[in-house]
Design a protein around this motif. Structure first.
Motif, PDB file in Angstrom:
ATOM      1  N   ARG A  24       0.804  -1.160  -0.005  1.00  0.00           N
ATOM      2  CA  ARG A  24      -0.091  -0.167   0.036  1.00  0.00           C
ATOM      3  C   ARG A  24       0.718   1.273   0.022  1.00  0.00           C
ATOM      4  O   ARG A  24       0.503   2.393   0.148  1.00  0.00           O
ATOM      5  CB  ARG A  24      -0.898   0.016   1.123  1.00  0.00           C
ATOM      6  N   GLY A  25       2.166   1.132  -0.079  1.00  0.00           N
ATOM      7  CA  GLY A  25       3.017   2.269   0.180  1.00  0.00           C
ATOM      8  C   GLY A  25       4.332   2.101   0.687  1.00  0.00           C
ATOM      9  O   GLY A  25       4.717   0.823   0.898  1.00  0.00           O
ATOM     10  N   LEU A  61      -0.770   3.189   6.155  1.00  0.00           N
ATOM     11  CA  LEU A  61      -0.973   2.187   5.091  1.00  0.00           C
ATOM     12  C   LEU A  61      -1.755   1.093   5.473  1.00  0.00           C
ATOM     13  O   LEU A  61      -1.735  -0.133   4.650  1.00  0.00           O
ATOM     14  CB  LEU A  61       0.626   1.627   4.944  1.00  0.00           C
TER      15      LEU A  61
END
Length: 95
Positions: A24-25, A61
């Protein structure tokens, strides 16, 4: 070194950690893959984990059990997240 704010914690992690990719990042963390021995079950091995990361990044996240964490060229799944109450968390990983 006092780590009273998220900015302080980020500075610490940027100085002593590595940039970690997730599904997610990105976040900064200290990765540890130390030797672990379980004498009760007669199991030896390594215990991959993020031994320090900001709890706000875990929330941002949405890192939860089975989230994917990539360190270098190796991917791990999150086993559990353990906030320590100071704004930092430990993330236990499985290979």
């Amino acid at each position: 070194m006092t780590l009273e704010t998220d900015a302080d914690r980020l500075g610490y992690l940027e100085a002593f950690g590595v940039c970690i990719d997730t599904d997610r990042g990105r976040l900064w963390a200290i990765f540890d893959d130390a030797y672990v021995s379980d004498l009760d079950d007669d199991i030896d091995g390594t215990g991959p984990r993020l031994s320090a990361c900001r709890s706000c990044d875990i929330e941002r996240l949405s890192i939860r059990k089975d989230s994917v964490i990539t360190v270098g060229d190796r991917s791990y799944r999150v086993d559990r997240v353990e906030p320590d109450g100071t704004g930092m968390s430990v993330v236990i990983l499985k290979g």
